[in-house]
Design a protein around this motif. Structure first.
Motif, PDB file in Angstrom:
ATOM      1  N   ALA A   1      30.268  39.071  43.800  1.00  0.00           N
ATOM      2  CA  ALA A   1      31.335  39.217  42.803  1.00  0.00           C
ATOM      3  C   ALA A   1      31.546  40.679  42.428  1.00  0.00           C
ATOM      4  CB  ALA A   1      30.994  38.399  41.559  1.00  0.00           C
ATOM      5  N   THR A   2      30.452  41.414  42.254  1.00  0.00           N
ATOM      6  CA  THR A   2      30.511  42.852  41.991  1.00  0.00           C
ATOM      7  C   THR A   2      29.394  43.492  42.804  1.00  0.00           C
ATOM      8  OG1 THR A   2      28.988  42.829  40.104  1.00  0.00           O
ATOM      9  CG2 THR A   2      31.315  42.367  39.639  1.00  0.00           C
ATOM     10  N   ASP A   3      29.252  44.805  42.665  1.00  0.00           N
ATOM     11  CA  ASP A   3      28.206  45.495  43.403  1.00  0.00           C
ATOM     12  C   ASP A   3      26.814  45.078  42.954  1.00  0.00           C
ATOM     13  OD1 ASP A   3      30.108  46.809  44.864  1.00  0.00           O
ATOM     14  OD2 ASP A   3      30.065  48.643  43.640  1.00  0.00           O
ATOM     15  N   ASN A   4      26.693  44.508  41.746  1.00  0.00           N
ATOM     16  CA  ASN A   4      25.364  44.139  41.255  1.00  0.00           C
ATOM     17  C   ASN A   4      25.269  42.683  40.783  1.00  0.00           C
ATOM     18  OD1 ASN A   4      26.930  44.449  39.021  1.00  0.00           O
ATOM     19  ND2 ASN A   4      25.606  45.920  37.989  1.00  0.00           N
ATOM     20  N   PHE A   5      26.262  41.872  41.115  1.00  0.00           N
ATOM     21  CA  PHE A   5      26.208  40.450  40.738  1.00  0.00           C
ATOM     22  C   PHE A   5      26.564  39.603  41.958  1.00  0.00           C
ATOM     23  CE2 PHE A   5      28.329  36.641  38.693  1.00  0.00           C
ATOM     24  CZ  PHE A   5      27.125  36.016  38.383  1.00  0.00           C
ATOM     25  N   GLU A   6      25.635  38.681  42.310  1.00  0.00           N
ATOM     26  CA  GLU A   6      25.773  37.886  43.519  1.00  0.00           C
ATOM     27  C   GLU A   6      25.557  36.417  43.205  1.00  0.00           C
ATOM     28  OE1 GLU A   6      24.071  39.396  47.365  1.00  0.00           O
ATOM     29  OE2 GLU A   6      22.771  37.631  47.124  1.00  0.00           O
ATOM     30  N   ILE A   7      26.371  35.569  43.835  1.00  0.00           N
ATOM     31  CA  ILE A   7      26.253  34.118  43.675  1.00  0.00           C
ATOM     32  C   ILE A   7      26.036  33.509  45.052  1.00  0.00           C
ATOM     33  CG2 ILE A   7      27.392  31.992  42.906  1.00  0.00           C
ATOM     34  CD1 ILE A   7      29.132  33.730  41.065  1.00  0.00           C
ATOM     35  N   GLU A   8      25.024  32.660  45.166  1.00  0.00           N
ATOM     36  CA  GLU A   8      24.750  31.999  46.436  1.00  0.00           C
ATOM     37  C   GLU A   8      24.667  30.494  46.249  1.00  0.00           C
ATOM     38  OE1 GLU A   8      20.999  31.462  49.400  1.00  0.00           O
ATOM     39  OE2 GLU A   8      21.762  33.515  49.246  1.00  0.00           O
ATOM     40  N   LEU A   9      25.422  29.769  47.049  1.00  0.00           N
ATOM     41  CA  LEU A   9      25.379  28.308  47.072  1.00  0.00           C
ATOM     42  C   LEU A   9      24.757  27.871  48.390  1.00  0.00           C
ATOM     43  CD1 LEU A   9      26.188  25.537  45.835  1.00  0.00           C
ATOM     44  CD2 LEU A   9      28.360  25.758  47.085  1.00  0.00           C
ATOM     45  N   ALA A  10      23.731  26.998  48.297  1.00  0.00           N
ATOM     46  CA  ALA A  10      23.018  26.555  49.498  1.00  0.00           C
ATOM     47  C   ALA A  10      22.966  25.028  49.529  1.00  0.00           C
ATOM     48  CB  ALA A  10      21.612  27.136  49.530  1.00  0.00           C
ATOM     49  N   PRO A  11      23.987  24.380  50.093  1.00  0.00           N
ATOM     50  CA  PRO A  11      23.946  22.915  50.231  1.00  0.00           C
ATOM     51  C   PRO A  11      23.120  22.510  51.448  1.00  0.00           C
ATOM     52  CG  PRO A  11      26.014  23.759  51.073  1.00  0.00           C
ATOM     53  CD  PRO A  11      25.255  24.949  50.552  1.00  0.00           C
TER      54      PRO A  11
ATOM     55  N   GLU B   1      18.601  12.540  52.307  1.00  0.00           N
ATOM     56  CA  GLU B   1      18.703  13.325  51.079  1.00  0.00           C
ATOM     57  C   GLU B   1      19.884  14.283  51.169  1.00  0.00           C
ATOM     58  OE1 GLU B   1      15.760  16.162  49.970  1.00  0.00           O
ATOM     59  OE2 GLU B   1      15.540  16.983  51.988  1.00  0.00           O
ATOM     60  N   THR B   2      20.464  14.535  49.996  1.00  0.00           N
ATOM     61  CA  THR B   2      21.570  15.478  49.848  1.00  0.00           C
ATOM     62  C   THR B   2      21.274  16.334  48.625  1.00  0.00           C
ATOM     63  OG1 THR B   2      23.116  13.863  50.748  1.00  0.00           O
ATOM     64  CG2 THR B   2      24.054  15.738  49.592  1.00  0.00           C
ATOM     65  N   GLY B   3      21.546  17.598  48.726  1.00  0.00           N
ATOM     66  CA  GLY B   3      21.295  18.453  47.579  1.00  0.00           C
ATOM     67  C   GLY B   3      21.889  19.829  47.772  1.00  0.00           C
ATOM     68  N   ALA B   4      21.700  20.668  46.767  1.00  0.00           N
ATOM     69  CA  ALA B   4      22.193  22.039  46.816  1.00  0.00           C
ATOM     70  C   ALA B   4      21.475  22.860  45.756  1.00  0.00           C
ATOM     71  CB  ALA B   4      23.705  22.093  46.581  1.00  0.00           C
TER      72      ALA B   4
ATOM     73  N   ASN C   1      19.204  17.451  43.611  1.00  0.00           N
ATOM     74  CA  ASN C   1      18.850  16.675  44.787  1.00  0.00           C
ATOM     75  C   ASN C   1      18.929  15.200  44.465  1.00  0.00           C
ATOM     76  OD1 ASN C   1      16.558  15.016  46.170  1.00  0.00           O
ATOM     77  ND2 ASN C   1      16.886  16.728  47.553  1.00  0.00           N
ATOM     78  N   GLU C   2      19.395  14.420  45.413  1.00  0.00           N
ATOM     79  CA  GLU C   2      19.284  12.968  45.320  1.00  0.00           C
ATOM     80  C   GLU C   2      18.937  12.440  46.710  1.00  0.00           C
ATOM     81  OE1 GLU C   2      23.878  11.419  45.784  1.00  0.00           O
ATOM     82  OE2 GLU C   2      23.137  11.916  43.766  1.00  0.00           O
ATOM     83  N   SER C   3      18.060  11.446  46.750  1.00  0.00           N
ATOM     84  CA  SER C   3      17.594  10.947  48.045  1.00  0.00           C
ATOM     85  C   SER C   3      17.118   9.518  47.898  1.00  0.00           C
ATOM     86  CB  SER C   3      16.461  11.831  48.584  1.00  0.00           C
ATOM     87  OG  SER C   3      15.383  11.881  47.681  1.00  0.00           O
TER      88      SER C   3
ATOM     89  N   GLU D   1      18.121  11.135  40.924  1.00  0.00           N
ATOM     90  CA  GLU D   1      18.536  12.399  40.327  1.00  0.00           C
ATOM     91  C   GLU D   1      17.358  13.337  40.175  1.00  0.00           C
ATOM     92  OE1 GLU D   1      19.664  13.507  35.876  1.00  0.00           O
ATOM     93  OE2 GLU D   1      21.344  12.542  36.903  1.00  0.00           O
ATOM     94  N   PHE D   2      17.525  14.537  40.666  1.00  0.00           N
ATOM     95  CA  PHE D   2      16.573  15.612  40.429  1.00  0.00           C
ATOM     96  C   PHE D   2      17.383  16.848  40.045  1.00  0.00           C
ATOM     97  CE2 PHE D   2      14.610  19.529  41.749  1.00  0.00           C
ATOM     98  CZ  PHE D   2      13.323  19.430  41.254  1.00  0.00           C
ATOM     99  N   LEU D   3      17.090  17.412  38.893  1.00  0.00           N
ATOM    100  CA  LEU D   3      17.779  18.612  38.425  1.00  0.00           C
ATOM    101  C   LEU D   3      16.743  19.575  37.877  1.00  0.00           C
ATOM    102  CD1 LEU D   3      20.439  20.143  37.786  1.00  0.00           C
ATOM    103  CD2 LEU D   3      20.379  19.048  35.530  1.00  0.00           C
ATOM    104  N   SER D   4      16.756  20.794  38.374  1.00  0.00           N
ATOM    105  CA  SER D   4      15.870  21.821  37.835  1.00  0.00           C
ATOM    106  C   SER D   4      16.665  23.085  37.566  1.00  0.00           C
ATOM    107  CB  SER D   4      14.717  22.116  38.798  1.00  0.00           C
ATOM    108  OG  SER D   4      15.174  22.746  39.976  1.00  0.00           O
ATOM    109  N   GLN D   5      16.179  23.839  36.594  1.00  0.00           N
ATOM    110  CA  GLN D   5      16.820  25.103  36.232  1.00  0.00           C
ATOM    111  C   GLN D   5      15.746  26.128  35.933  1.00  0.00           C
ATOM    112  OE1 GLN D   5      20.213  26.244  35.938  1.00  0.00           O
ATOM    113  NE2 GLN D   5      19.016  28.128  35.835  1.00  0.00           N
TER     114      GLN D   5
END
Length: 772
Positions: free
Chosen positions: A236-246, A305-308, A328-330, A372-376
């Motif tokens: 998004a900027t030189d110092n902010f990055e977003i990564e999505l990994a499905p 299983e499916t997740g991201a 994640n859900e499986s 359902e599995f959710l972690s933060q």
């Protein structure tokens, strides 16, 4: 007493070191032979492995490919005192003797698994293949501060290949015996200056099984899989990055319920019994041939299983802020015939010794549901150059694990389902539904202070707070076999919570080419409910581990020799371990009171000449249950001469002083990577690894039938790398378990019968690959 085989292994290691250091080899050394720098994230920041005061082993994905390590089941040789076991569709790890032994809904291993920074809680998900891996790290000993959850034994930390700015990719196809085909594909590149992406796809189809169902004549012990993983990066900027990994994974296997009768054991049903109408039943057939079995129902294990994960990183001049969200859900389905004989429809089997006991021949099916599995996790890490380095973070998890349902039934019919997880409950004599919901919160910090240029002090702390809600029901078909109307017999609804701190203290001192360190670590694993057996006493108490370690890391001979080592001691209260329920045939968790171990570990890497790398690791451990007075075991029944007479006997045992399961006194692995130019830009490659393990027990009873004697496994590959027109073509012949050793990797007792699990036989094949 140290065994004779241990001395042979030690001599082999010494011979390797002498060969590496011989004058002839020394003359061949050149300045271009350079030790590979391995960067790890064992302290949640990128560091050289030699700068981390932790016992950690690591290997690059490139070297894992050379050793043909394509599954997490194969990583055992990568680290000392590591045992990896495949068990009923799940993966179990033991590090330095600490592990759970069973992994089912509601249970988590004592060795945690992470992929790209995200925690893998589900045990079925840990049974993963390893396509397109950048690096794998194996952290030994409790990791209770920075990682926390269920890391009392250690940690498996996997990093996959990420997106690159330049276009990059590879494709490979492997053909092996047992009509096995495996393909892998990886592609990476940039859509723009700010958007990068990668895609990894891998799959296997095994047309012929390692064993045979001697009732139907069909192949068993086979495995097909599909794995897809993507990574999309937006700068998004030189110092902010977003990564999505499905990601998506599926598995179709007949490994899950395959359990043969170990040599020297005899099922109770082999002695004859009674049908339901009380007419005599003939003796049942069974076999002790590894990987073969007599099954009335074909074994099956299906998993999907499916997740991201979503990772956001903000880089500041003095700190890095990271947020990792993981969903994640499986679900999974396991089914089969678990009495390991061809007996059909029995009500009573004669238990040797003149005591009649209920011992039905049982078919079994269970549907695992992880809805359902959710972690933060949020982590703030210093990046400045000052003497104080710090990290502070918080981890939250909300997840549900369930059986829906478990079915235990006494008919010779297959369980019926129209799709995965849809089971006809009415067909069962008993069925179980249950779930456990977890809420976990961990808050942690770790500080590292550079007292002088050479002396560093580290202190870390974590607050752990976990709560579990358990719900379970048991249905019985009281009119079976004449009717099919199940009624609820048991209903349980309870909850509990566990709160405890964990600590990490360490001091390290750097010399010119070496570092010495000492550390104190604690680990915590919360209590658990036996979801598969609602009537079992519970909850199981939490597992607490204290560990002390002194070690060194060194780079010698101008960087051509790397030698790392440590000595350790750990002790634990209420160690969790799993056994099989005699009521349902499913796993139940118990506490093993107190246990302790002391040991040492050595790791060596040497570059004797350009293109050659020699490596070795050695582990020695002396473990025991220091208090375990009330264990009720089920050893085989034998006559006065020690010969099996059929079935097992319920026997109170005091196993105090006995070794901890899955902890062979010694392990040693040696290997070599070798490359040599052969003209026209081509390179010949030869790779070899040999692992030797000492005697180990697979059951708490320490029965001879489930004891694995010392053994050695050898793997090798030889290949040719051909660069042409900005591409690299590779053809490799590979082989695993070259001597075709049969190794008993697990087992236990259920329904008056001991069961065993074995490793894969000799496999070999040819792999074609292109890097572009």
């Amino acid at each position: 007493m140290i065994s004779h085989n241990f001395y042979l292994s030690a001599i082999s290691l010494a011979a390797l070191a002498l060969l590496a250091g011989s004058p002839q080899m020394a003359l061949a050394q050149t300045e271009s032979a350079v030790m590979e720098e391995i960067v790890v994230t064992a302290r949640k920041r990128a560091e050289s492995i030699q700068d981390v005061p932790i016992a950690v082993s690591a290997m690059s994905g490139e070297n894992m490919e050379k050793l043909n390590i394509s599954s997490i089941q194969d990583i055992g040789p990568l680290a000392p005192n590591l045992d990896v076991t495949h068990n009923v569709g799940t993966q179990n790890f033991f590090i330095r003797g600490i592990g759970t032994g069973v992994s089912f809904p509601g249970f988590e291993n004592s060795v945690a698994t992470y992929i790209d920074g995200a925690y893998v809680a589900r045990p079925v998900a840990a049974m993963m293949h390893l396509p397109n891996i950048e690096r794998i790290e194996i952290l030994r000993g409790p990791q209770g501060t920075l990682f926390g959850r269920n890391a009392t034994g250690g940690l498996i930390n996997i990093t996959t290949k990420g997106p690159t700015e330049d276009f990059d990719g590879s494709v490979s196809l492997s053909s092996g015996n047992y009509d096995t085909w495996e393909g892998k594909f990886f592609v990476s590149g940039a859509f723009s200056d700010r958007v990068l992406a990668s895609l990894s796809v891998a799959g296997q189809e095994q047309g012929e099984g390692f064993g045979t169902n001697l009732v139907s004549g069909k192949d068993i012990v086979h495995e097909d899989y599909l794995s897809v993983r993507g990574r999309l990066v937006f700068k998004a900027t030189d110092n902010f990055e977003i990564e999505l990994a499905p990601y998506y994974n599926e598995l179709d296997s007949s490994n899950a319920a395959v359990n043969g009768v170990p040599k020297g054991a005899r099922p109770a049903t082999a002695n004859g019994g009674l049908f339901f109408d009380l007419t005599p039943a003939p003796p049942a057939n069974f076999t002790t041939k590894p990987r073969d079995a007599y099954y009335n129902a074909e074994p099956i294990y299906r998993f999907e299983e499916t997740g991201a994960s979503l990772t956001m990183t903000y880089d500041h001049e003095n700190f890095e802020l990271v947020s990792i969200t993981n969903y994640n859900e499986s679900d999974a389905l396991i089914g089969g015939d678990i009495d390991t004989t061809d007996a059909i429809g029995w009500a009573i089997a004669f238990v040797p010794g003149g005591v009649d006991g209920t011992n039905p021949t049982v078919n079994f099916a269970a549907s695992y549901d992880f809805p359902e599995f959710l972690s933060q996790e949020i982590r703030l890490t210093s990046t400045g150059d000052g003497p104080l380095q710090w990290v502070v973070g918080a981890y939250y998890q909300d997840s549900t694990d369930a059986y829906d349902p478990i079915g235990v039934y006494l008919t010779p019919h297959q369980p019926r389902w129209s799709h995965q997880g849809d089971i006809d409950i009415a067909a069962y004599a008993q069925s179980i539904v249950g779930s456990v919901t977890l809420e976990a919160l961990g808050i942690y910090t770790q500080l590292n202070y550079e007292v002088t240029d050479r002396l560093n002090l580290t202190v870390g702390a974590r607050h752990n707070d976990e709560e579990k809600d358990h719900y379970g029901e048991v249905y019985v078909n009281t009119s079976w076999p004449t009717g099919a109307t199940p009624s609820r017999a048991i209903r349980i609804d309870n909850d509990d919570s566990w709160t405890t701190p964990t600590w990490h203290l360490a001091a390290s001192y750097e010399f010119d080419n070496a570092m010495v360190y000492a550390s104190y670590n604690t680990g915590f694993k919360s209590g658990a409910y036996n979801v598969s057996s609602p009537s079992a006493p519970g909850p199981v108490e939490e597992e607490l581990v204290e560990s002390y370690e002194i070690g060194f890391k060194s780079d010698l001979m101008d960087g051509l020799l790397r030698l790392n080592g440590n000595v350790f001691y750990w002790q634990t209260d209420d160690m969790q371990f799993g056994v099989l329920s005699e009521v349902t045939g499913t796993a139940i968790l118990q506490n093993a009171a107190e246990a302790e171990a002391k040991g040492l570990e050595l790791e060596l890497t040497y570059l004797p000449t350009q293109g050659m790398t020699l490596f070795a690791n050695l582990g020695w451990i002396d473990s025991e249950y220091t208090s375990f007075p009330n264990y009720v075991g089920r050893p085989p029944q034998v006559d006065e001469n020690g010969n099996p007479i059929g079935g097992t006997a319920v026997t109170p045992l005091n196993v105090e002083g006995e070794p901890v399961i899955k902890s062979p006194e010694h392990t040693i692995s040696v290997g070599m990577f070798y490359e040599r130019p052969v003209g026209d830009g081509m390179t010949l490659e030869f790779n070899l690894d040999v692992t030797h393990k000492g005697e180990a027990f697979n059951d708490i009873e320490h029965t001879d039938t489930l004891k694995q004697d010392p053994y050695a496994l050898a793997n090798a590959s030889v290949g040719l790398r051909i660069p042409r027109n900005d591409k690299v073509y590779k053809i490799t012949a590979w082989g695993r378990n070259l001597a075709d050793e049969t190794v008993l990797v697990g087992g236990g007792s259920v329904f008056n019968t001991q069961r065993a699990r074995y490793n894969s036989p000799r496999t070999y094949g040819v792999r074609f690959a292109v890097d572009f």
